[in-house]
Design a protein around this motif. Sequence first.
Motif, PDB file in Angstrom:
ATOM      1  N   ARG A  29       2.812   5.407  -7.322  1.00 24.48           N
ATOM      2  CA  ARG A  29       1.635   5.427  -8.197  1.00 24.48           C
ATOM      3  C   ARG A  29       1.937   4.726  -9.536  1.00 24.48           C
ATOM      4  O   ARG A  29       1.840   5.318 -10.615  1.00 24.48           O
ATOM      5  CB  ARG A  29       1.151   6.851  -8.445  1.00 24.48           C
ATOM      6  CG  ARG A  29       0.664   7.540  -7.188  1.00 24.48           C
ATOM      7  CD  ARG A  29       0.209   8.958  -7.462  1.00 24.48           C
ATOM      8  NE  ARG A  29      -0.908   8.990  -8.381  1.00 24.48           N
ATOM      9  CZ  ARG A  29      -2.180   8.767  -8.036  1.00 24.48           C
ATOM     10  NH1 ARG A  29      -2.478   8.485  -6.783  1.00 24.48           N
ATOM     11  NH2 ARG A  29      -3.128   8.818  -8.938  1.00 24.48           N
ATOM     12  N   THR A  50      -7.630   3.062   3.774  1.00 21.95           N
ATOM     13  CA  THR A  50      -7.759   1.721   3.194  1.00 21.95           C
ATOM     14  C   THR A  50      -9.063   1.047   3.590  1.00 21.95           C
ATOM     15  O   THR A  50      -9.530   0.152   2.903  1.00 21.95           O
ATOM     16  CB  THR A  50      -6.585   0.834   3.626  1.00 21.95           C
ATOM     17  OG1 THR A  50      -6.541   0.774   5.055  1.00 21.95           O
ATOM     18  CG2 THR A  50      -5.270   1.393   3.108  1.00 21.95           C
ATOM     19  N   CYS A  78       0.832  -1.213   0.000  1.00 20.35           N
ATOM     20  CA  CYS A  78       0.000   0.000   0.000  1.00 20.35           C
ATOM     21  C   CYS A  78       0.860   1.254   0.000  1.00 20.35           C
ATOM     22  O   CYS A  78       0.617   2.195  -0.753  1.00 20.35           O
ATOM     23  CB  CYS A  78      -0.926  -0.026   1.214  1.00 20.35           C
ATOM     24  SG  CYS A  78      -2.000   1.418   1.341  1.00 20.35           S
ATOM     25  N   ASN A  79       1.891   1.269   0.841  1.00 22.31           N
ATOM     26  CA  ASN A  79       2.765   2.440   0.929  1.00 22.31           C
ATOM     27  C   ASN A  79       3.536   2.677  -0.365  1.00 22.31           C
ATOM     28  O   ASN A  79       3.701   3.824  -0.810  1.00 22.31           O
ATOM     29  CB  ASN A  79       3.752   2.279   2.093  1.00 22.31           C
ATOM     30  CG  ASN A  79       3.066   2.370   3.443  1.00 22.31           C
ATOM     31  OD1 ASN A  79       2.012   3.010   3.571  1.00 22.31           O
ATOM     32  ND2 ASN A  79       3.631   1.752   4.460  1.00 22.31           N
ATOM     33  N   TYR A 104      -9.907   9.571  -0.226  1.00 16.39           N
ATOM     34  CA  TYR A 104      -9.415  10.643   0.628  1.00 16.39           C
ATOM     35  C   TYR A 104     -10.614  11.443   1.132  1.00 16.39           C
ATOM     36  O   TYR A 104     -11.663  11.506   0.484  1.00 16.39           O
ATOM     37  CB  TYR A 104      -8.506  11.603  -0.144  1.00 16.39           C
ATOM     38  CG  TYR A 104      -7.185  11.028  -0.592  1.00 16.39           C
ATOM     39  CD1 TYR A 104      -5.997  11.372   0.051  1.00 16.39           C
ATOM     40  CD2 TYR A 104      -7.103  10.166  -1.686  1.00 16.39           C
ATOM     41  CE1 TYR A 104      -4.775  10.863  -0.364  1.00 16.39           C
ATOM     42  CE2 TYR A 104      -5.892   9.654  -2.115  1.00 16.39           C
ATOM     43  CZ  TYR A 104      -4.736  10.004  -1.449  1.00 16.39           C
ATOM     44  OH  TYR A 104      -3.534   9.501  -1.868  1.00 16.39           O
ATOM     45  N   MET A 135      -8.880   3.960  -6.620  1.00 13.49           N
ATOM     46  CA  MET A 135      -7.841   4.233  -5.651  1.00 13.49           C
ATOM     47  C   MET A 135      -8.477   4.335  -4.264  1.00 13.49           C
ATOM     48  O   MET A 135      -9.673   4.493  -4.118  1.00 13.49           O
ATOM     49  CB  MET A 135      -7.125   5.548  -5.993  1.00 13.49           C
ATOM     50  CG  MET A 135      -6.524   5.574  -7.396  1.00 13.49           C
ATOM     51  SD  MET A 135      -5.200   4.386  -7.616  1.00 13.49           S
ATOM     52  CE  MET A 135      -3.919   5.162  -6.646  1.00 13.49           C
ATOM     53  N   TYR A 136      -7.658   4.255  -3.233  1.00 12.53           N
ATOM     54  CA  TYR A 136      -8.170   4.426  -1.887  1.00 12.53           C
ATOM     55  C   TYR A 136      -8.707   5.851  -1.731  1.00 12.53           C
ATOM     56  O   TYR A 136      -8.121   6.802  -2.246  1.00 12.53           O
ATOM     57  CB  TYR A 136      -7.061   4.175  -0.862  1.00 12.53           C
ATOM     58  CG  TYR A 136      -6.638   2.734  -0.765  1.00 12.53           C
ATOM     59  CD1 TYR A 136      -7.574   1.737  -0.529  1.00 12.53           C
ATOM     60  CD2 TYR A 136      -5.306   2.367  -0.903  1.00 12.53           C
ATOM     61  CE1 TYR A 136      -7.185   0.411  -0.433  1.00 12.53           C
ATOM     62  CE2 TYR A 136      -4.909   1.039  -0.810  1.00 12.53           C
ATOM     63  CZ  TYR A 136      -5.853   0.065  -0.576  1.00 12.53           C
ATOM     64  OH  TYR A 136      -5.490  -1.245  -0.480  1.00 12.53           O
ATOM     65  N   LYS A 157       1.184   4.090  -3.013  1.00 15.36           N
ATOM     66  CA  LYS A 157       0.916   5.513  -2.765  1.00 15.36           C
ATOM     67  C   LYS A 157       2.118   6.381  -3.131  1.00 15.36           C
ATOM     68  O   LYS A 157       1.969   7.498  -3.617  1.00 15.36           O
ATOM     69  CB  LYS A 157       0.543   5.719  -1.294  1.00 15.36           C
ATOM     70  CG  LYS A 157      -0.858   5.260  -0.943  1.00 15.36           C
ATOM     71  CD  LYS A 157      -1.249   5.680   0.453  1.00 15.36           C
ATOM     72  CE  LYS A 157      -0.498   4.871   1.493  1.00 15.36           C
ATOM     73  NZ  LYS A 157      -0.933   5.208   2.866  1.00 15.36           N
ATOM     74  N   PRO A 201      -4.639   8.523   2.162  1.00 14.09           N
ATOM     75  CA  PRO A 201      -5.843   7.745   1.824  1.00 14.09           C
ATOM     76  C   PRO A 201      -6.238   6.774   2.923  1.00 14.09           C
ATOM     77  O   PRO A 201      -5.427   6.409   3.765  1.00 14.09           O
ATOM     78  CB  PRO A 201      -5.400   6.976   0.574  1.00 14.09           C
ATOM     79  CG  PRO A 201      -3.930   6.795   0.764  1.00 14.09           C
ATOM     80  CD  PRO A 201      -3.444   8.034   1.452  1.00 14.09           C
TER      81      PRO A 201
END
Length: 478
Positions: A87, A131, A80-81, A102, A99-100, A84, A129
Amino acid sequence: MTKIVEEKLNLLPETPGVYIMKDVEGNIIYVGKSINLKSRVSQYFHHSDHPPKTRAMVKNVADFEIINVNTEIEALILECNLIKKYRPRYNVSLKDDKMYPYVKITNENYPRLCITRRPIDDGSKYFGPYTNVGAMQQSLKLIRKIFPLRTCKNFHKRPCLEFHIKRCTAPCTNNVDIEKYLEMVESVELFLDGQTHELEKKLSEKMNAAAENLDFENAAHFRDLIVSVKKLSEMQIILNANSEIEENFNVNYMNDVYDLQSRLNLNTLPRRMECFDISHIQGAETVASMVVFQDGKPEKSSYRRFKLQTTEGKPDDFLSMQEVVLRRYEKLENLPDLVVIDGGIGQLNSALKIIRPLSDVPVIGLAKQFELVFIENLNVPIKLPLDSSALKLLQRIRDEAHRFAINYHRKLRRKRNLQSILNSIEQIGEIRRKNLQIHFKTIENIKKATIEELIKVPTMNKIAAQNVFNFFKTIDDI
């Protein structure tokens, strides 16, 4: 496949981790995770049955790197990191640009509080974001109760429903002072930024200032805000904890799915599994069940049960299995990644006679006595380790199918017994019998019913109710 990719594939470990795909220029084009790096990464280059977008990604891979971790939870967080941070092109396209989300506070005179999946450089403030979408939405719901910022895009001439249910202060009608509104915006920003102690401190200062000025109404308002913020903070902790627990469970379930794919050498990850079981008592009222597991977990909304006709009065599990799989797969809708048959080689072959002309979906049999897995065109069954995640997954879906079939069979048997008993009561014909069944469900409930309760059933009268009451009163054991 490049030479460097081929060499690295031979060195891959069978451990959890993250893999990073790169193009010829060294750009990161895809990031993924797996509980078994060797199995997962090799699949990209050794199988050709990928969707078009995946094939396009693999075609552009010139090199890859891996990062080993201890657990798939760690791999999930790292993946995940990295997504982000970099991308990667194909992480976006392979997920249909999802996408996750915001939380966004817009750059307007009266800022709006909303959700977006695509942060842009528009002067707005973005938090995330997130999850876990469910936890985020619950948090926002609570925030809006405490700080009712506007959510609508356009200003209206009169207050809308949001104002009347106290989820907006209606700045569109000049119903709120701009300074007070921006104070609410600042409070929400502090909370979303994790600065809850700073927020409580600011609210306490305002409460004390109002009290010193003998403005007790505002002091009480800030006091209530402080209490609400503390409760919201506690709720946030609970939501995050539940999110982490849920995520752990989901990853554990997926571990089982990956393990099953690896041990059975399946070309496709068995994310959707369907399992069939037959139930009868000496051939009477033969029924079947189909249960569905999605990503290792029951998907009960997709369960189906079947009352079979082909073997009525004569037990034949093979014919029963053929009938149920035909009724399930003849329309070829929403096919699973793996079909599991409760039974050995005979049951498996019976199912394959029907399924193979229709589809090439993998089908296996699980024989309960020794927990052997029977595979198509394999003479010797596979004996999975008793402590393996793969076997435990197969046992869960098999046992769930058995439970669902048995429950359906018992329901039919209870219904049959109830019909038989009610048919022997004077003035209880077919309509009244059906109404009694619908209303009371079980014999035990009818036995306990009073005359007054029996009369309330549609089409029942006092005489019929008295007959039912007297009948069960004179029978000690039914």
